[in-house]
Design a protein around this motif. Structure first.
Motif, PDB file in Angstrom:
ATOM      1  N   GLN A  70       1.116   9.270   1.450  1.00 20.02           N
ATOM      2  CA  GLN A  70       1.569   8.302   2.577  1.00 20.02           C
ATOM      3  C   GLN A  70       0.772   8.638   3.859  1.00 20.02           C
ATOM      4  OE1 GLN A  70       5.714   7.820   2.419  1.00 20.02           O
ATOM      5  NE2 GLN A  70       5.953   6.561   4.166  1.00 20.02           N
ATOM      6  N   SER A  71       0.435   9.579   4.101  1.00 15.48           N
ATOM      7  CA  SER A  71      -0.249  10.114   5.349  1.00 15.48           C
ATOM      8  C   SER A  71      -1.802   9.534   5.420  1.00 15.48           C
ATOM      9  CB  SER A  71      -0.389  11.571   5.691  1.00 15.48           C
ATOM     10  OG  SER A  71      -0.760  12.167   4.713  1.00 15.48           O
ATOM     11  N   ASP A  72      -2.216   9.469   4.275  1.00 16.09           N
ATOM     12  CA  ASP A  72      -3.491   8.917   4.181  1.00 16.09           C
ATOM     13  C   ASP A  72      -3.398   7.400   4.452  1.00 16.09           C
ATOM     14  OD1 ASP A  72      -4.593  11.447   3.502  1.00 16.09           O
ATOM     15  OD2 ASP A  72      -4.736  10.951   1.287  1.00 16.09           O
ATOM     16  N   ALA A  73      -2.566   6.829   3.729  1.00 19.28           N
ATOM     17  CA  ALA A  73      -2.290   5.534   3.862  1.00 19.28           C
ATOM     18  C   ALA A  73      -1.993   4.993   5.221  1.00 19.28           C
ATOM     19  CB  ALA A  73      -1.169   4.926   2.900  1.00 19.28           C
ATOM     20  N   VAL A 131       0.842  -1.230   0.002  1.00 18.37           N
ATOM     21  CA  VAL A 131       0.007   0.077   0.024  1.00 18.37           C
ATOM     22  C   VAL A 131       0.730   1.165   0.083  1.00 18.37           C
ATOM     23  CG1 VAL A 131      -1.544   1.364   1.290  1.00 18.37           C
ATOM     24  CG2 VAL A 131      -2.091  -1.206   1.036  1.00 18.37           C
ATOM     25  N   LEU A 132       1.758   1.269   0.844  1.00 20.01           N
ATOM     26  CA  LEU A 132       2.824   2.595   1.007  1.00 20.01           C
ATOM     27  C   LEU A 132       3.407   2.595  -0.424  1.00 20.01           C
ATOM     28  CD1 LEU A 132       4.030   2.347   4.709  1.00 20.01           C
ATOM     29  CD2 LEU A 132       2.275   3.748   3.814  1.00 20.01           C
ATOM     30  N   ASN A 133       3.989   1.679  -0.794  1.00 23.06           N
ATOM     31  CA  ASN A 133       4.774   1.690  -2.199  1.00 23.06           C
ATOM     32  C   ASN A 133       3.727   1.954  -3.385  1.00 23.06           C
ATOM     33  OD1 ASN A 133       7.204   1.110  -1.278  1.00 23.06           O
ATOM     34  ND2 ASN A 133       6.870  -1.131  -1.257  1.00 23.06           N
ATOM     35  N   ARG A 134       2.640   1.692  -3.491  1.00 20.80           N
ATOM     36  CA  ARG A 134       1.764   1.875  -4.551  1.00 20.80           C
ATOM     37  C   ARG A 134       1.211   3.218  -4.636  1.00 20.80           C
ATOM     38  NH1 ARG A 134      -2.145  -3.343  -5.249  1.00 20.80           N
ATOM     39  NH2 ARG A 134      -3.221  -1.815  -6.633  1.00 20.80           N
ATOM     40  N   LEU A 135       0.853   3.773  -3.246  1.00 22.10           N
ATOM     41  CA  LEU A 135       0.070   5.059  -2.969  1.00 22.10           C
ATOM     42  C   LEU A 135       1.218   6.137  -3.442  1.00 22.10           C
ATOM     43  CD1 LEU A 135      -2.331   4.668  -0.570  1.00 22.10           C
ATOM     44  CD2 LEU A 135      -2.842   4.714  -2.895  1.00 22.10           C
ATOM     45  N   GLY A 136       2.555   6.035  -3.159  1.00 24.73           N
ATOM     46  CA  GLY A 136       3.603   6.998  -3.304  1.00 24.73           C
ATOM     47  C   GLY A 136       3.376   7.865  -2.060  1.00 24.73           C
ATOM     48  N   ILE A 137       4.567   8.849  -2.176  1.00 23.17           N
ATOM     49  CA  ILE A 137       4.788   9.838  -1.016  1.00 23.17           C
ATOM     50  C   ILE A 137       3.609  10.766  -0.758  1.00 23.17           C
ATOM     51  CG2 ILE A 137       5.975  11.301  -2.119  1.00 23.17           C
ATOM     52  CD1 ILE A 137       7.087  10.019   0.998  1.00 23.17           C
ATOM     53  N   GLU A 138       2.903  11.286  -1.711  1.00 25.79           N
ATOM     54  CA  GLU A 138       2.022  12.297  -1.540  1.00 25.79           C
ATOM     55  C   GLU A 138       0.606  11.837  -0.831  1.00 25.79           C
ATOM     56  OE1 GLU A 138       1.354  10.056  -5.235  1.00 25.79           O
ATOM     57  OE2 GLU A 138       2.952  11.122  -4.561  1.00 25.79           O
TER      58      GLU A 138
END
Length: 77
Positions: A53-56, A44-51
């Motif tokens: 990350q806080s949501d994830a 999840v963290l890798n697929r969503l990306g840094i922008e």
């Protein structure tokens, strides 16, 4: 209700608030235990990306995260 195990796709659908994500959320909202694996957590963290990350991290922090071992991989094979 049985525990709800969320794979990375389910978590991402919930975060994207897609129609499927809303259905998944509704289905699991009354589960007394919501969990995932460390592998799904990383995906999840890798697929969503840094922008995103806080949501994830916000949703991931509400889940029990189970570790995965080499033994688990052998059993799954």
């Amino acid at each position: 209700m049985e525990p709800a195990f969320l794979d990375s796709s389910a978590i991402i659908h919930i975060l994207q608030k897609s129609g499927e994500g809303k259905e998944i959320f509704k289905f699991i909202e009354n589960a007394n235990t919501k969990c995932t694996s460390i592998l799904c957590y990383c995906e999840v963290l890798n697929r969503l990306g840094i922008e995103r990350q806080s949501d994830a991290e916000q949703i991931l922090s509400t889940l029990i995260v189970y570790p995965t071992t080499l033994d688990d991989g052998k059993k799954a094979h």
